[in-house]
Scaffold this motif. Structure first.
Motif, PDB file in Angstrom:
ATOM      1  N   HIS A   1       0.828  -1.210   0.000  1.00  0.00           N
ATOM      2  CA  HIS A   1       0.000   0.000   0.000  1.00  0.00           C
ATOM      3  C   HIS A   1       0.865   1.265   0.000  1.00  0.00           C
ATOM      4  O   HIS A   1       0.534   2.251  -0.661  1.00  0.00           O
ATOM      5  CB  HIS A   1      -0.934  -0.015   1.210  1.00  0.00           C
ATOM      6  N   ARG A   2       1.968   1.227   0.746  1.00  0.00           N
ATOM      7  CA  ARG A   2       2.873   2.379   0.811  1.00  0.00           C
ATOM      8  C   ARG A   2       3.771   2.482  -0.417  1.00  0.00           C
ATOM      9  O   ARG A   2       4.473   3.463  -0.592  1.00  0.00           O
ATOM     10  CB  ARG A   2       3.762   2.281   2.052  1.00  0.00           C
TER      11      ARG A   2
ATOM     12  N   ASP B   1       6.184   0.160  -1.038  1.00  0.00           N
ATOM     13  CA  ASP B   1       7.453  -0.465  -0.707  1.00  0.00           C
ATOM     14  C   ASP B   1       7.531  -1.816  -1.400  1.00  0.00           C
ATOM     15  O   ASP B   1       6.567  -2.584  -1.388  1.00  0.00           O
ATOM     16  CB  ASP B   1       7.590  -0.690   0.805  1.00  0.00           C
TER      17      ASP B   1
END
Length: 176
Positions: free
Chosen positions: A98-99, A101
């Motif tokens: 989600h981020r 990464d």
């Protein structure tokens, strides 16, 4: 125990050791892991300009502890408390995606020096999509003898000497 709980909510690691020891076995977390999470939470609160006071504790911690206790209760009621580590790890993977990464696990026979780590990160960044950030987790496993094993996203590349030796041994044994 009550004082220890209050110290835990104030993010005072040393003073809350009694409370931590009580729940540590249930959550299967190390003291270092708990202390680092408490430090990050404390620094986040202080950087936001808030003080660690009763009002801040109530707003942030009590809400999450309530949710966490409900969650643990549901796991326990359904006989799934033993799956807590895999649930947490799955959540970490989902949140990392989600981020943006991109988790990359690199296993080598010997630890990499900082120059090799920088070169590896630069090379692996080429596999990332635009907006993704490479998060490298380095592992050392002397049994691979040499080379490296790389797992990036859903890709897996085994360039270890141990795997090559195993393949060549199988080829030789099949030929005989």
């Amino acid at each position: 125990m009550g004082i220890s709980v209050d110290n835990f909510f104030q993010l005072k690691f040393e003073e809350s050791q009694c409370f931590i020891d009580h729940y540590q076995g249930l959550l299967d977390l190390s003291n270092v892991n708990i202390q680092s999470k408490m430090t990050v939470a404390k620094n986040s609160i202080l950087q936001s300009g808030n003080e660690i006071n009763y009002e801040t504790k109530n707003k942030i911690f009590l809400k999450y502890i309530l949710y966490f206790n409900i969650f643990l209760g549901l796991l326990a009621e359904n006989g799934r408390l033993r799956n807590l580590n895999s649930i947490i790890n799955s959540f970490k993977i989902i949140m990392a995606a989600h981020r943006g990464d991109l988790t990359c696990v690199v296993t080598t026979a010997k630890p990499l020096d900082s120059a090799d780590q920088q070169e590896l990160k630069k090379t692996l960044q080429a596999f990332a999509k635009k907006g993704e950030t490479i998060k490298i987790e380095l592992k050392v496993d002397p049994t691979i003898i040499g080379g490296m094993v790389v797992s990036i996203g859903d890709k897996y590349v085994d360039m270890s000497v141990a795997t090559k030796i195993k393949k060549y041994t199988e080829i030789i044994q099949d030929a005989v």
